[in-house]
Design a protein around this motif. Sequence first.
Motif, PDB file in Angstrom:
ATOM      1  N   GLY A   1       0.808  -1.221   0.000  1.00 12.73           N
ATOM      2  CA  GLY A   1       0.000   0.000   0.000  1.00 12.73           C
ATOM      3  C   GLY A   1       0.840   1.269   0.000  1.00 12.73           C
ATOM      4  O   GLY A   1       2.006   1.261   0.409  1.00 12.73           O
ATOM      5  N   CYS A   2       0.241   2.362  -0.449  1.00 12.00           N
ATOM      6  CA  CYS A   2       0.953   3.647  -0.404  1.00 12.00           C
ATOM      7  C   CYS A   2       1.138   4.123   1.040  1.00 12.00           C
ATOM      8  O   CYS A   2       1.997   4.964   1.321  1.00 12.00           O
ATOM      9  N   ARG A   3       0.326   3.581   1.957  1.00 13.44           N
ATOM     10  CA  ARG A   3       0.479   3.907   3.370  1.00 13.44           C
ATOM     11  C   ARG A   3       1.409   2.925   4.081  1.00 13.44           C
ATOM     12  O   ARG A   3       1.626   3.043   5.293  1.00 13.44           O
ATOM     13  N   SER A   4       1.938   1.962   3.353  1.00 14.32           N
ATOM     14  CA  SER A   4       2.891   1.013   3.918  1.00 14.32           C
ATOM     15  C   SER A   4       4.265   1.686   4.043  1.00 14.32           C
ATOM     16  O   SER A   4       4.728   2.339   3.102  1.00 14.32           O
ATOM     17  N   VAL A   5       4.910   1.499   5.183  1.00 19.59           N
ATOM     18  CA  VAL A   5       6.235   2.082   5.382  1.00 19.59           C
ATOM     19  C   VAL A   5       7.256   1.296   4.562  1.00 19.59           C
ATOM     20  O   VAL A   5       7.420   0.091   4.735  1.00 19.59           O
ATOM     21  N   SER A   6       7.927   1.998   3.659  1.00 21.36           N
ATOM     22  CA  SER A   6       8.911   1.366   2.781  1.00 21.36           C
ATOM     23  C   SER A   6      10.325   1.854   3.063  1.00 21.36           C
ATOM     24  O   SER A   6      11.283   1.379   2.447  1.00 21.36           O
ATOM     25  N   LYS A   7      10.432   2.795   4.012  1.00 19.67           N
ATOM     26  CA  LYS A   7      11.767   3.337   4.328  1.00 19.67           C
ATOM     27  C   LYS A   7      11.776   3.858   5.755  1.00 19.67           C
ATOM     28  O   LYS A   7      10.774   4.412   6.218  1.00 19.67           O
ATOM     29  N   ILE A   8      12.900   3.668   6.447  1.00 15.62           N
ATOM     30  CA  ILE A   8      13.056   4.248   7.775  1.00 15.62           C
ATOM     31  C   ILE A   8      14.282   5.158   7.791  1.00 15.62           C
ATOM     32  O   ILE A   8      15.276   4.899   7.102  1.00 15.62           O
ATOM     33  N   TYR A   9      14.172   6.221   8.559  1.00 15.19           N
ATOM     34  CA  TYR A   9      15.300   7.113   8.816  1.00 15.19           C
ATOM     35  C   TYR A   9      15.776   6.858  10.239  1.00 15.19           C
ATOM     36  O   TYR A   9      14.966   6.855  11.181  1.00 15.19           O
ATOM     37  N   ILE A  10      17.087   6.617  10.398  1.00 16.56           N
ATOM     38  CA  ILE A  10      17.614   6.256  11.709  1.00 16.56           C
ATOM     39  C   ILE A  10      18.831   7.117  12.058  1.00 16.56           C
ATOM     40  O   ILE A  10      19.590   7.523  11.170  1.00 16.56           O
ATOM     41  N   PRO A  11      19.045   7.389  13.349  1.00 11.77           N
ATOM     42  CA  PRO A  11      20.233   8.152  13.754  1.00 11.77           C
ATOM     43  C   PRO A  11      21.509   7.378  13.453  1.00 11.77           C
ATOM     44  O   PRO A  11      21.507   6.144  13.355  1.00 11.77           O
ATOM     45  N   LYS A  12      22.611   8.097  13.330  1.00 10.62           N
ATOM     46  CA  LYS A  12      23.893   7.482  12.982  1.00 10.62           C
ATOM     47  C   LYS A  12      24.280   6.369  13.954  1.00 10.62           C
ATOM     48  O   LYS A  12      24.868   5.363  13.560  1.00 10.62           O
ATOM     49  N   SER A  13      23.936   6.537  15.229  1.00 14.54           N
ATOM     50  CA  SER A  13      24.361   5.571  16.243  1.00 14.54           C
ATOM     51  C   SER A  13      23.335   4.468  16.487  1.00 14.54           C
ATOM     52  O   SER A  13      23.463   3.692  17.436  1.00 14.54           O
ATOM     53  N   TYR A  14      22.330   4.372  15.621  1.00 16.01           N
ATOM     54  CA  TYR A  14      21.221   3.455  15.877  1.00 16.01           C
ATOM     55  C   TYR A  14      21.663   1.994  15.824  1.00 16.01           C
ATOM     56  O   TYR A  14      22.390   1.580  14.909  1.00 16.01           O
ATOM     57  N   ASN A  15      21.193   1.206  16.779  1.00 21.64           N
ATOM     58  CA  ASN A  15      21.468  -0.235  16.816  1.00 21.64           C
ATOM     59  C   ASN A  15      20.340  -0.968  16.096  1.00 21.64           C
ATOM     60  O   ASN A  15      19.251  -1.125  16.636  1.00 21.64           O
ATOM     61  N   ILE A  16      20.629  -1.436  14.898  1.00 22.25           N
ATOM     62  CA  ILE A  16      19.583  -2.037  14.067  1.00 22.25           C
ATOM     63  C   ILE A  16      19.062  -3.334  14.668  1.00 22.25           C
ATOM     64  O   ILE A  16      17.933  -3.771  14.370  1.00 22.25           O
ATOM     65  N   ASP A  17      19.833  -3.972  15.543  1.00 22.04           N
ATOM     66  CA  ASP A  17      19.359  -5.197  16.182  1.00 22.04           C
ATOM     67  C   ASP A  17      18.118  -4.943  17.028  1.00 22.04           C
ATOM     68  O   ASP A  17      17.271  -5.831  17.170  1.00 22.04           O
ATOM     69  N   THR A  18      18.029  -3.753  17.591  1.00 25.03           N
ATOM     70  CA  THR A  18      16.843  -3.390  18.372  1.00 25.03           C
ATOM     71  C   THR A  18      15.595  -3.460  17.509  1.00 25.03           C
ATOM     72  O   THR A  18      14.553  -3.983  17.929  1.00 25.03           O
ATOM     73  N   PHE A  19      15.710  -2.952  16.307  1.00 24.65           N
ATOM     74  CA  PHE A  19      14.599  -2.980  15.354  1.00 24.65           C
ATOM     75  C   PHE A  19      14.289  -4.416  14.931  1.00 24.65           C
ATOM     76  O   PHE A  19      13.135  -4.852  14.941  1.00 24.65           O
ATOM     77  N   PHE A  20      15.325  -5.171  14.568  1.00 25.43           N
ATOM     78  CA  PHE A  20      15.115  -6.552  14.115  1.00 25.43           C
ATOM     79  C   PHE A  20      14.441  -7.403  15.190  1.00 25.43           C
ATOM     80  O   PHE A  20      13.549  -8.206  14.898  1.00 25.43           O
ATOM     81  N   LYS A  21      14.857  -7.250  16.441  1.00 22.09           N
ATOM     82  CA  LYS A  21      14.261  -8.035  17.523  1.00 22.09           C
ATOM     83  C   LYS A  21      12.786  -7.679  17.706  1.00 22.09           C
ATOM     84  O   LYS A  21      11.946  -8.555  17.946  1.00 22.09           O
ATOM     85  N   ALA A  22      12.463  -6.405  17.585  1.00 22.33           N
ATOM     86  CA  ALA A  22      11.084  -5.960  17.810  1.00 22.33           C
ATOM     87  C   ALA A  22      10.131  -6.438  16.727  1.00 22.33           C
ATOM     88  O   ALA A  22       8.940  -6.669  16.991  1.00 22.33           O
ATOM     89  N   ILE A  23      10.624  -6.598  15.507  1.00 19.54           N
ATOM     90  CA  ILE A  23       9.725  -7.008  14.413  1.00 19.54           C
ATOM     91  C   ILE A  23       9.726  -8.522  14.201  1.00 19.54           C
ATOM     92  O   ILE A  23       9.038  -9.010  13.296  1.00 19.54           O
ATOM     93  N   PHE A  24      10.474  -9.257  15.028  1.00 24.44           N
ATOM     94  CA  PHE A  24      10.538 -10.704  14.838  1.00 24.44           C
ATOM     95  C   PHE A  24       9.167 -11.384  14.852  1.00 24.44           C
ATOM     96  O   PHE A  24       8.973 -12.382  14.145  1.00 24.44           O
TER      97      PHE A  24
END
Length: 354
Positions: free
Chosen positions: A219-242
Amino acid sequence: MTHSNLSIEAFVKLGKFLSKFCDLIETNTISDHLNDKLIALFKTEIERAKHYNGWFTEENCIHAFKEWSIALTKENLDAWLEQYDLNANSEKVVALIMAGNIPLVGFHDLLCVLITGNKALVKLSSNDQKLIPLIIEYLKEIEPYFVDRVSFTKEKLGHYDAVIATGSNNTARYFEYYFGKKPNIIRKNRNSVAVLNGDETTEDLTALGEDIFRYFGLGCRSVSKIYIPKSYNIDTFFKAIFPYNDIVNHNKYANNYDYNKAVYLMSEFKILDNGFLILKEEESFGSPIASLFYEYYEDTDALKTKLKKEEDKIQCIVASGFIENEVLFGKTQKPSLNDYADGVDTIEFLLRTS
């Protein structure tokens, strides 16, 4: 009774029916109600929709029905329409060229046309031939007023006074050429983005997964991109969406995941991968199915300026305390009645078009 009152009453009944139908599906008690002609019809057509278009799973169709059942209450309809003078409408035939990327994606346009007292000439997407006619069948069954208000065509459009056409950037050029002499709303590609600051809770990020994975991200309302701070730990995101990992068991999604991963690896792109979603650093917005683009940022004001310049490509911005009119995590696929696509007020357009 005025046409607007008839329409509101009918759509309220539709909302209640959809709520009941969803409850029967979710409680697995629908077989006890198949003597109801409309219940049986909806059950049959949902099964057909799934076989006709593999992306239209029962779960996603029911989700679409449920969200419309929540929206179509007397209170919501009255609150939405109170700012408009529906009596000012001049009856016209409005051609609707519908998309078919997610279930019932064209229903809001149809609702706007009918509730303002106009007639709809509908050209369905080849990807969604079942659900919109199903809704119209219900409306005709409960309210004779709708019997001659909607017609469907697969041929070249006949007489119409205005047009609302939804498609891609490529089809938009065709639409502008073909429909440019009539009053029109022509929609192009848009995507949605999320802005993370690193302070999100696990619940926030899991809710963001709903914005990414609902309707397989189509959908056009589906998130297709995220903006993250330089120091962001992507594992935090991966664990949350598991919790969404089962999506890779859907055959069409899995095929896209495998294909896009292979393309990225052969092209030697740097990617991050958790087994069901591929993250790729990318400046553009429209990520392929089973992929999510990401981009780092350092200055929030600079990011706001950047997104403002690109606003014609963006449908929603998901964030918390970042920008005005942001969408809360998990809410992109729960739009209210006045959340107009591309920010264009469809009711106002219809009322001022004679």
